[in-house]
Design an enzyme around this catalytic site. Structure first.
Site, PDB file in Angstrom:
ATOM      1  N   GLY A 204       6.032  24.382  -2.053  1.00 51.95           N
ATOM      2  CA  GLY A 204       6.705  24.648  -0.777  1.00 51.95           C
ATOM      3  C   GLY A 204       5.768  24.451   0.390  1.00 51.95           C
ATOM      4  N   ASN A 205       6.199  24.906   1.550  1.00 49.19           N
ATOM      5  CA  ASN A 205       5.342  24.829   2.739  1.00 49.19           C
ATOM      6  C   ASN A 205       5.579  26.061   3.587  1.00 49.19           C
ATOM      7  OD1 ASN A 205       7.424  24.210   4.888  1.00 49.19           O
ATOM      8  ND2 ASN A 205       7.813  22.562   3.415  1.00 49.19           N
ATOM      9  N   ARG A 206       4.871  26.158   4.694  1.00 47.12           N
ATOM     10  CA  ARG A 206       4.832  27.416   5.443  1.00 47.12           C
ATOM     11  C   ARG A 206       5.882  27.516   6.545  1.00 47.12           C
ATOM     12  NH1 ARG A 206      -0.786  28.117   7.590  1.00 47.12           N
ATOM     13  NH2 ARG A 206       0.033  30.142   8.186  1.00 47.12           N
TER      14      ARG A 206
END
Ligand code: CTP
Length: 393
Positions: A204-206
């Site tokens: 995922g990412n932030r």
């Protein structure tokens, strides 16, 4: 446009009150019927006679003891639009909290008419978290905000906080009185996609989804038909249709099923996903040397390729300089690209603020100051909703 329109002008206690007399005059010249309310502190800056002479009727000051039985409800029902200029920090605070201890705030709470506010105060007051929060709340109530601008302030100071000029407020009043255009179909993507490695883990990412949600909420407040395809569980305006997704593939499916006049692609879409993700959790004992990856679909490209083509706004959260984003705007063929440097203070993931550069299809750039994400959303929609694909260079 202004002829015969019933406008209520509330003047609160700031030095910009003198400019509101000019505004009142322009409204009267335009043919509007203007009534004025003054707070006690406004009287320190301007006299009621000034407004009486300009508008032809005595301004209202007191909640009690005037000729009217119930001045706040009578004025509230009478007006088609209420304008607060200047709006001081104190009035913004009282309005956002619903503290109706004077005629101005009581009337504004009692009215069903749209309310337009033109804040004016010193820079430090405008930037104080209390004022920022109050503005956020008032925007949430659907108040129209004009300014403030940067320039000379009371006491010889300079900075943001100067009330917009009467001409700018007049323009905003005319826009507010113009029957709104057709309700547009606005598609927004938001959040970061999560690409499963196994049933428990993901890549995922932030991205928090705050920027995209702010755009969806603002578009809904303006009466547009909004579909928000998001991985985020943040709360949304009740009129927003939310489609919850996890992966880039699911986001693509949801986007493909949603017609749009304007598409705002604020999601941080993973560029790669694990090629396989089994039904069983990978045990630690098994070890995992590498995760084979495959590219994900380019969702934005699928929207750009639509016929007829919607207005498309892309986002680019980068760590490099703006030139990369200008090149990206061209390559992606978007109408607008919102670039921000995620390493800058106040602009990273999960923050409530953003400092962005907006790049247009011709490669033109516009640096916006640090603003809340709601403010960025409002300014961005001002531009995107007014665009036509036929305007492209
Ligand atoms: N985007 C998309 N689908 C993808 C990747 C990106 O819809 N698979 C959209 C994003 O929502 C954003 C814009 O495209 O509006 C730019 O995203 P970005 O990740 O910066 O673009 P990339 O093509 O991945 O560029 P880079 O080479 O910097 O990774």
């Amino acid at each position: 446009m202004l002829t015969g329109r019933r406008l209520l002008l509330a003047v609160t206690g700031g030095v910009a009150a003198y400019k509101s007399a000019f505004l009142a005059r322009r409204l009267v010249e335009g043919g509007a019927e203007v009534k004025v309310m003054l707070t006690e502190s406004a009287l320190e800056f301007v006299g009621p006679q000034t407004y009486a002479a300009i508008t032809g009727s005595q301004p209202h000051v007191a909640l009690f003891g005037e000729d009217m039985v119930s001045p706040h409800t009578e004025l509230a029902r009478w007006c088609e639009l209420a304008v607060v200029a200047p709006a001081t920090a104190a009035t913004l605070g009282k309005l956002s909290a619903g503290i109706s201890d004077n005629l101005v705030v009581s009337t504004l709470l009692a009215t069903k008419a749209p309310v337009l506010i033109a804040p004016a105060m010193h820079t430090e007051m405008w930037e104080h978290p209390a004022t920022r929060r109050n503005m956020e709340t008032l925007r949430g109530y659907g108040y129209i905000v004009v300014g403030p601008e940067t320039g000379a302030l009371a006491g010889g100071d300079e900075g943001i906080g100067r009330m917009s000029e009467p001409e700018a407020i007049l323009e905003a009043i005319e826009t507010a009185l113009t029957p709104s255009g057709p309700s547009l179909r606005v598609l927004v993507t938001a959040g970061g996609t999560r690409e499963p490695v196994d049933p428990v883990r993901y890549l995922g990412n932030r991205s928090s989804g705050k920027m995209g949600h702010a755009v969806a909420d603002e578009a809904a407040r303006r009466g547009h038909m909004v579909t928000l395809v998001t991985t985020s569980a943040l709360p949304t305006h009740p009129a927003v249709k939310v489609v919850a997704v996890e992966t880039a593939e699911e986001m693509l499916q949801a986007v493909e099923g949603t017609p749009a006049d304007v598409a705002v692609m604020a999601a941080a879409v993973a560029d790669f996903r694990p090629t396989t993700s089994g039904a069983e959790k990978i045990p630690r004992s098994q070890g995992l040397e590498s995760i084979p990856l495959s590219p994900t679909p380019d969702i934005l490209a699928s929207v750009v390729a639509r016929q007829p083509r919607p207005v498309v706004v892309g986002f680019a959260a980068e760590t490099g300089d703006v030139e990369r984003a200008v090149e990206k705007a061209k390559r992606k063929d978007v109408d607008l690209l919102v670039y921000n440097d995620v390493t800058e203070p106040g602009s990273g993931f999960g923050t409530d603020t953003n400092r962005v550069v907006v790049i247009d299809a011709g490669g033109g750039t516009e640096q916006w100051p640090l603003m809340t994400k709601s403010e960025v959303a409002a300014k961005l929609l001002d531009r995107a909703l007014g665009m036509r694909v036929s305007d492209r260079p």
